[in-house]
Design a protein around this motif. Structure first.
Motif, PDB file in Angstrom:
ATOM      1  N   SER A 102     101.348  35.980  51.680  1.00  0.00           N
ATOM      2  CA  SER A 102     101.539  35.439  53.100  1.00  0.00           C
ATOM      3  C   SER A 102     100.740  34.859  54.022  1.00  0.00           C
ATOM      4  CB  SER A 102     102.439  36.658  53.836  1.00  0.00           C
ATOM      5  OG  SER A 102     102.617  36.356  55.181  1.00  0.00           O
ATOM      6  N   ALA A 103      99.362  35.327  53.754  1.00  0.00           N
ATOM      7  CA  ALA A 103      98.418  34.846  54.456  1.00  0.00           C
ATOM      8  C   ALA A 103      98.046  33.754  54.222  1.00  0.00           C
ATOM      9  CB  ALA A 103      97.242  35.703  54.422  1.00  0.00           C
ATOM     10  N   GLN A 104      98.177  33.137  52.577  1.00  0.00           N
ATOM     11  CA  GLN A 104      98.009  31.946  52.231  1.00  0.00           C
ATOM     12  C   GLN A 104      99.118  30.717  52.659  1.00  0.00           C
ATOM     13  OE1 GLN A 104      97.721  32.568  47.750  1.00  0.00           O
ATOM     14  NE2 GLN A 104      95.424  32.089  48.119  1.00  0.00           N
ATOM     15  N   ASN A 105     100.164  31.456  52.764  1.00  0.00           N
ATOM     16  CA  ASN A 105     101.390  30.575  52.998  1.00  0.00           C
ATOM     17  C   ASN A 105     101.506  30.138  54.448  1.00  0.00           C
ATOM     18  OD1 ASN A 105     102.211  30.537  50.375  1.00  0.00           O
ATOM     19  ND2 ASN A 105     103.810  32.284  50.636  1.00  0.00           N
ATOM     20  N   ASP A 106     101.155  31.250  55.266  1.00  0.00           N
ATOM     21  CA  ASP A 106     101.423  30.910  56.801  1.00  0.00           C
ATOM     22  C   ASP A 106     100.201  30.529  57.405  1.00  0.00           C
ATOM     23  OD1 ASP A 106     103.983  32.112  56.544  1.00  0.00           O
ATOM     24  OD2 ASP A 106     103.371  34.185  56.970  1.00  0.00           O
TER      25      ASP A 106
END
Length: 408
Positions: free
Chosen positions: A197-201
């Protein structure tokens, strides 16, 4: 009369857990406050204790089941011990059907093994009853099992080949070709989701620098004995980096902030999440108010969390919050990395191994103990100039620790 054992309150916003391991079997006697089952949440493992002395009558759920807070998971009866059904069946079974060697996980029935330890026992094929535990109350840790397995491999003689000369290679099974399918723990699933999620957001970016560790090493060597004598704790590198980070976060508030919808939350305090290795994965307990704590306070907090992580006793409150993270890959030998932020935080400092390297000082090539440091940050709220300045502030404070004392 049987009493219901229910899933306790697991912490703020945590409504369910996964049954990780039954520590007691039906028919076994239990004492008050003795753990009977281990539950895995998305943050920590929680052991559910027996409310009174008695006998575990029934397990209402199985390992791997998802249970909600308040759900009945077992029945407990007050009174003396009863024979476990499995034990009765085993006693009635013909002796000829008994295996020659007990399975490793059953070698010492009096031990309660955590899921991570049990998996390690199965993987390495060691007898847990022969291993001295270094955890709380002498309990085994994953590290104990791995160390015992390495010692066993070192002592064991190489097996003699039984294959005849010229025999086909297919007659001997290929080593190391087994595949084991293991369900991810709830904690590991959450780690995977949060990091992805950190990579995506987030708009992740990393800036690097290197640090001359000479001054910190000299300070530790000079004051380590008197520091430990006065405070009862060793003086480590992490407290220096924590205090250096405080300087940077105070100077560059965006690095200590986080995004909340369409707003940015700026904190006037510094709660640093310190990444530590636990049996079920990497966890990040929070050292609160690092801007107010001294070196000794930070070192004591880190040592306490390290011990709790090893014993598997970290709580939800230990992990809650945090405005910035420090991750030290150097303890595993890492030279350089691009750490991923710990949402909803906006930045993480990565530390790496110290090694002697040639550098130029006053026009001369000299050897200095150097460390690469990395700052990964969310570019949505932290500009490149701010990130570079923050990392440079940390570098300067480590190379000249006097800056920490005079807040410069």
């Amino acid at each position: 009369m049987s009493i219901e054992v229910k899933v306790p309150v697991l912490g703020e916003s945590v409504t369910e857990a996964t049954v990780g391991e039954w520590l007691k079997q039906p028919g076994e006697a239990v004492k008050a406050d003795e753990p009977i089952v281990s539950l895995e949440t998305d943050k920590v493992a929680v052991e559910v204790p027996a409310p009174f002395d008695g006998v575990l009558t029934e397990q209402k759920v199985a390992v791997g089941d998802t249970v909600e807070v308040g759900a009945v998971i077992a029945l407990l009866t007050e009174g003396g011990a009863g024979a476990a059904p499995a034990a009765k069946d085993a006693a009635a079974a013909p002796a000829a059907t008994a295996p020659a060697t007990a399975a490793p996980q059953d070698a010492d029935a009096s031990q309660t093994l955590s899921p991570a330890v049990r998996r390690a026992v199965l993987e390495h094929g060691v007898d847990p009853s022969t291993i001295k535990g270094s955890g709380k109350d002498g309990r085994l840790t994953k590290e104990d099992v791995i160390a015992a397995a390495k010692a066993k491999d070192t002592e064991a003689p190489a097996p003699a080949s039984t294959a005849a000369a010229g025999a086909p290679s297919s007659a001997v099974p290929a080593a190391g070709r087994n595949v084991e399918r293991v369900k991810m723990t709830r904690l590991r699933q959450t780690i995977a989701k949060r990091l992805k999620s950190a990579q995506n957001d987030a708009a992740l970016l990393t800036t690097f620098n290197d640090v001359d560790m000479s001054a910190v090493i000299e300070a530790r060597e000079k004051y380590k004995d008197v520091f430990q004598k006065k405070h009862g704790i060793k003086l480590g590198f992490m407290s220096f980096f924590a205090k250096a980070s405080v300087l940077a976060l105070k100077d560059i508030p965006a690095v200590n902030a986080q995004i909340d919808g369409n707003e940015i939350l700026y904190h006037d305090f510094v709660d640093i999440s310190i990444a530590v290795s636990a049996p079920n994965g990497l966890v990040v307990p929070v050292v609160r108010d690092c801007d107010k704590l001294g070196f000794a306070g930070i070192e004591k907090a880190i040592a306490d969390y390290g011990k709790k992580a090893k014993e598997g006793t970290l709580t939800m409150e230990d992990m809650k919050g945090g405005t910035f993270t420090i991750s030290n890959g150097g303890v595993f030998g890492g030279l350089m990395s691009t750490p991923i932020i710990n949402p909803p935080q906006s930045a993480v400092l990565g530390l790496h191994r110290i090694e002697d390297r040639p550098v130029v000082r006053n026009g001369e090539i000299v050897i200095r103990p150097m460390m690469y440091i990395a700052l990964s940050y969310d570019h949505r709220i932290i500009d490149g100039r701010e990130a570079v300045t923050a990392l440079k502030t940390i570098k300067e404070a480590i190379e000249d620790p006097t800056r920490i004392l005079i807040d410069l």
